[in-house]
Write an enzyme that holds these catalytic residues in place. Structure first.
Site, mmCIF file in Angstrom:
data_model
loop_
_atom_site.group_PDB
_atom_site.id
_atom_site.type_symbol
_atom_site.label_atom_id
_atom_site.label_comp_id
_atom_site.label_asym_id
_atom_site.label_seq_id
_atom_site.Cartn_x
_atom_site.Cartn_y
_atom_site.Cartn_z
ATOM 1 C CG HIS A 139 -4.925 9.499 -0.059
ATOM 2 N ND1 HIS A 139 -3.576 9.500 -0.232
ATOM 3 C CD2 HIS A 139 -5.120 9.102 1.229
ATOM 4 C CE1 HIS A 139 -2.982 9.120 0.896
ATOM 5 N NE2 HIS A 139 -3.910 8.882 1.791
ATOM 6 C CE1 TYR A 158 0.334 7.876 2.528
ATOM 7 C CE2 TYR A 158 0.945 5.669 1.871
ATOM 8 C CZ TYR A 158 0.036 6.545 2.420
ATOM 9 O OH TYR A 158 -1.167 6.064 2.889
ATOM 10 C CE LYS A 182 -3.869 4.618 0.178
ATOM 11 N NZ LYS A 182 -2.517 4.515 0.700
ATOM 12 C CG ASP A 228 -1.831 1.214 1.231
ATOM 13 O OD1 ASP A 228 -2.862 1.120 0.544
ATOM 14 O OD2 ASP A 228 -1.518 2.242 1.855
ATOM 15 C CE1 TYR A 239 -5.995 5.835 8.528
ATOM 16 C CE2 TYR A 239 -7.161 5.359 6.493
ATOM 17 C CZ TYR A 239 -6.901 6.206 7.553
ATOM 18 O OH TYR A 239 -7.555 7.413 7.649
HETATM 19 P P1 NDP Z 1 0.339 1.260 11.807
HETATM 20 O O1 NDP Z 1 -0.894 1.246 12.627
HETATM 21 O O2 NDP Z 1 0.557 0.160 10.832
HETATM 22 O O3 NDP Z 1 1.540 1.382 12.841
HETATM 23 C C1 NDP Z 1 2.838 1.609 12.467
HETATM 24 C C2 NDP Z 1 3.658 1.808 13.717
HETATM 25 O O4 NDP Z 1 3.640 0.637 14.510
HETATM 26 C C3 NDP Z 1 5.097 2.116 13.409
HETATM 27 O O5 NDP Z 1 5.537 3.082 14.342
HETATM 28 C C4 NDP Z 1 5.803 0.796 13.634
HETATM 29 O O6 NDP Z 1 7.140 0.988 14.060
HETATM 30 C C5 NDP Z 1 4.978 0.201 14.749
HETATM 31 N N1 NDP Z 1 4.954 -1.268 14.718
HETATM 32 C C6 NDP Z 1 4.811 -2.045 13.624
HETATM 33 N N2 NDP Z 1 4.803 -3.344 13.969
HETATM 34 C C7 NDP Z 1 4.960 -3.388 15.313
HETATM 35 C C8 NDP Z 1 5.046 -4.451 16.245
HETATM 36 N N3 NDP Z 1 4.955 -5.722 15.852
HETATM 37 N N4 NDP Z 1 5.215 -4.140 17.552
HETATM 38 C C9 NDP Z 1 5.297 -2.859 17.939
HETATM 39 N N5 NDP Z 1 5.218 -1.800 17.109
HETATM 40 C C10 NDP Z 1 5.056 -2.076 15.787
HETATM 41 O O7 NDP Z 1 0.476 2.675 11.066
HETATM 42 P P2 NDP Z 1 0.037 3.463 9.799
HETATM 43 O O8 NDP Z 1 -0.830 4.576 10.261
HETATM 44 O O9 NDP Z 1 1.276 3.748 9.075
HETATM 45 O O10 NDP Z 1 -0.874 2.525 8.908
HETATM 46 C C11 NDP Z 1 -0.381 1.505 8.046
HETATM 47 C C12 NDP Z 1 -0.460 1.902 6.575
HETATM 48 O O11 NDP Z 1 -1.782 2.244 6.203
HETATM 49 C C13 NDP Z 1 0.359 3.139 6.177
HETATM 50 O O12 NDP Z 1 1.750 2.871 6.134
HETATM 51 C C14 NDP Z 1 -0.263 3.470 4.868
HETATM 52 O O13 NDP Z 1 0.195 2.597 3.854
HETATM 53 C C15 NDP Z 1 -1.751 3.216 5.170
HETATM 54 N N6 NDP Z 1 -2.455 4.439 5.615
HETATM 55 C C16 NDP Z 1 -3.440 4.948 4.808
HETATM 56 C C17 NDP Z 1 -4.097 6.105 5.141
HETATM 57 C C18 NDP Z 1 -5.154 6.651 4.243
HETATM 58 O O14 NDP Z 1 -5.555 7.810 4.413
HETATM 59 N N7 NDP Z 1 -5.656 5.897 3.302
HETATM 60 C C19 NDP Z 1 -3.785 6.847 6.375
HETATM 61 C C20 NDP Z 1 -2.777 6.199 7.199
HETATM 62 C C21 NDP Z 1 -2.168 5.043 6.815
HETATM 63 P P3 NDP Z 1 8.439 0.509 13.189
HETATM 64 O O15 NDP Z 1 8.231 0.940 11.777
HETATM 65 O O16 NDP Z 1 9.550 1.208 13.875
HETATM 66 O O17 NDP Z 1 8.501 -0.986 13.345
#
Ligand code: NDP
Length: 324
Positions: free
Chosen positions: A118, A56, A85, A51, A217
């Site tokens: 988006h 981004y 998006k 995604d 997400y």
């Molecule tokens: P997530 O809810 O997926 O959380 C990401 C965070 O969690 C990061 O800080 C990561 O740290 C941490 N993390 C990941 N795995 C673990 C684990 N196993 N244990 C502890 N911490 C963990 O965040 P997003 O808001 O980024 O959502 C995911 C995706 O959804 C985005 O990357 C994007 O592609 C999409 N999205 C879409 C949106 C929209 O408007 N359509 C808006 C927001 C997101 P680290 O990287 O350091 O491991």
């Protein structure tokens, strides 16, 4: 049927979307190269659904990573499900296809699997992704979303994307498209914020009734990007009920947070740029939460939204004035 690493949902246009997707958005302290490196790890681990989005700022790196994994024989293009998006400065119908083509050029891909609007919130059309007035306020615009949708349909017909869908739309905004005279393709999905604190049960029911997939997400509680998300908001992965259940089933809080949504028929996106966590987050298929644990997690919901973006509330197309 039991969920497996290669499980997918069949979209309403017949294409298949893997139930687990890899998120590529990261706050500014991360480099775009890190996104590319993480995508390579994710593909090696087994993720087949990536995604991404124009806004981004990492389509070049993410596309390069995908192409490297195709070139080294790890995966074939047809086995990757790539989502891109349309950003909010490009809702004007004549700007939709050029925006998609420009993303494909950056990605060095011939087509996307899924192209989403988006967010329904629209800015003034133009090349500035965040146009502001002299008082530093975002300049909103109000193209009829149905006209944007017609341009999305034309992109599918042109073969630039296999499927088309929306993100951050309320049920009312989805209805607007579904009731369009001459609708050619329904949105295949609505990608929205979804986690134990905002479990989207009403929107999920609505989407299921219309054969629209709900893609979640911020399922792990978001990346907590400063300026976008209240830094004092509660953290999904610290929730006591989630952690009690995780301890009981011998899994991490993140795995249980993801599994809870998967078992409800939601497609889950998870972002990590840490190799160990990328691997861990893919291990969500070898266990099942009991009906009782699912119910306990239902009870944690309090409709708390991380990404409400208050500065967009004046947009005539702000989605979160609607109940769901
Ligand atoms: P997530 O809810 O997926 O959380 C990401 C965070 O969690 C990061 O800080 C990561 O740290 C941490 N993390 C990941 N795995 C673990 C684990 N196993 N244990 C502890 N911490 C963990 O965040 P997003 O808001 O980024 O959502 C995911 C995706 O959804 C985005 O990357 C994007 O592609 C999409 N999205 C879409 C949106 C929209 O408007 N359509 C808006 C927001 C997101 P680290 O990287 O350091 O491991």
């Amino acid at each position: 049927m039991a969920l497996r690493p290669d499980s997918y949902v069949v979209l309403n246009d017949g294409h298949k979307m893997p139930v687990l997707g890899f998120g590529t958005y990261a706050p500014e302290q991360y480099t775009k190269e890190q996104a590319g490196e993480a995508v390579k790890v994710a593909i090696e681990v087994g993720y087949r659904h990536i995604d991404c989005a124009f806004i981004y700022g990492n389509e070049v790196e993410v596309g390069r990573a995908i192409n490297e994994k195709i070139a080294d024989g790890t995966v074939k293009r047809e086995n990757i499900f790539y989502t891109g998006k349309l950003w909010s400065n490009n809702h004007a119908p004549e700007r939709v296809r050029p925006a998609l083509e420009s993303s494909l050029k950056d990605l060095q891909l011939d087509y996307m699997d899924l192209f989403l609007i988006h967010t329904p919130v629209e800015f003034k059309p133009g090349d500035d992704p965040s146009p502001k007035d002299e008082n530093e306020k975002v300049i909103f615009h109000n193209t009829d979303i149905r006209d944007t949708w017609k341009a999305m349909e034309a992109c599918k017909d042109a073969g630039l994307t296999k499927s088309i869908g929306v993100s951050n739309f309320s049920s009312k905004q989805l209805e607007l498209i579904l009731s369009m005279p001459g609708l050619k393709y329904k949105p295949v999905c609505d990608q929205v914020e979804c986690h134990i604190f905002l479990n989207q049960s009403k929107l999920l029911r609505f989407c299921k009734s219309k054969d629209i997939a709900l893609v979640g997400y911020s399922v792990l509680g978001s990346s907590r990007a400063e300026g976008w998300i209240d830094q004092n908001s509660p953290q999904v992965l610290e929730d006591p009920v989630l952690n009690q259940i995780a301890k009981k089933v011998g899994r991490s809080a993140a795995q249980v947070a993801m599994r809870y949504l998967l078992q409800r028929g939601i497609v889950v996106l998870a972002k990590s740029f840490t190799a160990e966590r990328i691997k861990q987050n893919f291990q969500v298929f070898g266990f099942e939460l009991s009906a009782e644990d699912m119910k306990r997690l239902d009870g944690v919901n309090n409709d708390m939204r991380y990404l409400s973006i208050d500065s967009w509330k004046e947009s005539p197309k702000y989605p979160y004035h609607d109940e769901y």
